[in-house]
Write an enzyme that holds these catalytic residues in place. Structure first.
Site, PDB file in Angstrom:
ATOM      1  N   HIS A  99       0.839  -1.206   0.000  1.00 49.86           N
ATOM      2  CA  HIS A  99       0.000   0.000   0.000  1.00 49.86           C
ATOM      3  C   HIS A  99       0.863   1.240   0.000  1.00 49.86           C
ATOM      4  O   HIS A  99       1.989   1.239   0.488  1.00 49.86           O
ATOM      5  CB  HIS A  99      -0.922   0.012   1.221  1.00 49.86           C
ATOM      6  CG  HIS A  99      -0.209  -0.160   2.527  1.00 49.86           C
ATOM      7  ND1 HIS A  99       0.181  -1.394   2.990  1.00 49.86           N
ATOM      8  CD2 HIS A  99       0.197   0.737   3.442  1.00 49.86           C
ATOM      9  CE1 HIS A  99       0.790  -1.251   4.150  1.00 49.86           C
ATOM     10  NE2 HIS A  99       0.829   0.039   4.449  1.00 49.86           N
ATOM     11  N   HIS A 101       0.737   5.290   1.198  1.00 48.27           N
ATOM     12  CA  HIS A 101       0.060   6.278   2.040  1.00 48.27           C
ATOM     13  C   HIS A 101       0.050   7.621   1.314  1.00 48.27           C
ATOM     14  O   HIS A 101       1.101   8.074   0.841  1.00 48.27           O
ATOM     15  CB  HIS A 101       0.811   6.488   3.351  1.00 48.27           C
ATOM     16  CG  HIS A 101       0.908   5.289   4.243  1.00 48.27           C
ATOM     17  ND1 HIS A 101       0.162   5.156   5.386  1.00 48.27           N
ATOM     18  CD2 HIS A 101       1.688   4.180   4.181  1.00 48.27           C
ATOM     19  CE1 HIS A 101       0.470   4.021   5.991  1.00 48.27           C
ATOM     20  NE2 HIS A 101       1.401   3.408   5.279  1.00 48.27           N
TER      21      HIS A 101
END
Ligand code: AMP
Length: 136
Positions: A99, A101
């Protein structure tokens, strides 16, 4: 492979504030934001981190980051955005589903970033050579 917590969000098995979805990616608000609007962009394919992510998956994630970045920034009235990512436990990765951010930043927020150091004489050349050798 056991479903990651993020795969469970993709499958709507656990709730999240989803802000964008396409065939390959999902974006949703981080449950513990560094600043309001802190968003995570993930691939739907459950890969751990950069070390097992194929080019097409990474490209899809980056396309989504590019698409939503202005909306995230502008929706919270931020001045700028950090795009940050942890790859491996020692780098601070807690959720092992790759992922990125998106962290809205505000003028004068004074968030501390990590300190910079100096190389010793010849050290930069030595390290650069080792990396070039790995790439060869
Ligand atoms: P990292 O240290 O890069 O692995 O960060 C994982 C991030 O996922 C943290 O910022 C958490 O706050 C966030 N997170 C964990 N569980 C959830 C969840 N169920 N919904 C939204 N964000 C989450």
């Amino acid at each position: 492979m056991e479903d990651s917590i993020f795969t469970k969000i993709i499958k709507r098995e656990i709730p999240a504030e989803i802000i964008y979805e396409d065939d390959d990616t999902l974006a949703f608000l981080d449950i513990a934001p560094v600043s309001p609007g802190h968003t995570l962009v993930i691939p739907k394919k459950q890969v751990e981190n950069i070390f097992d992510t194929d080019d097409a998956t990474l490209a899809a994630v980056m396309r989504t980051v590019r698409k939503i970045a202005p909306a995230v920034r502008d929706a919270v009235g931020a001045d700028a955005l950090n795009i940050h990512s942890n790859h491996g436990a020692e780098a601070g990765q807690i959720v092992f589903h790759m992922h990125l951010h998106l962290i809205p930043r505000f003028k004068g927020d004074n968030f501390f970033m990590w300190p910079h150091k100096d190389y010793k004489e010849g050290e930069a050349s030595e390290i650069a050579e080792k990396i070039r050798a790995k790439l060869a």
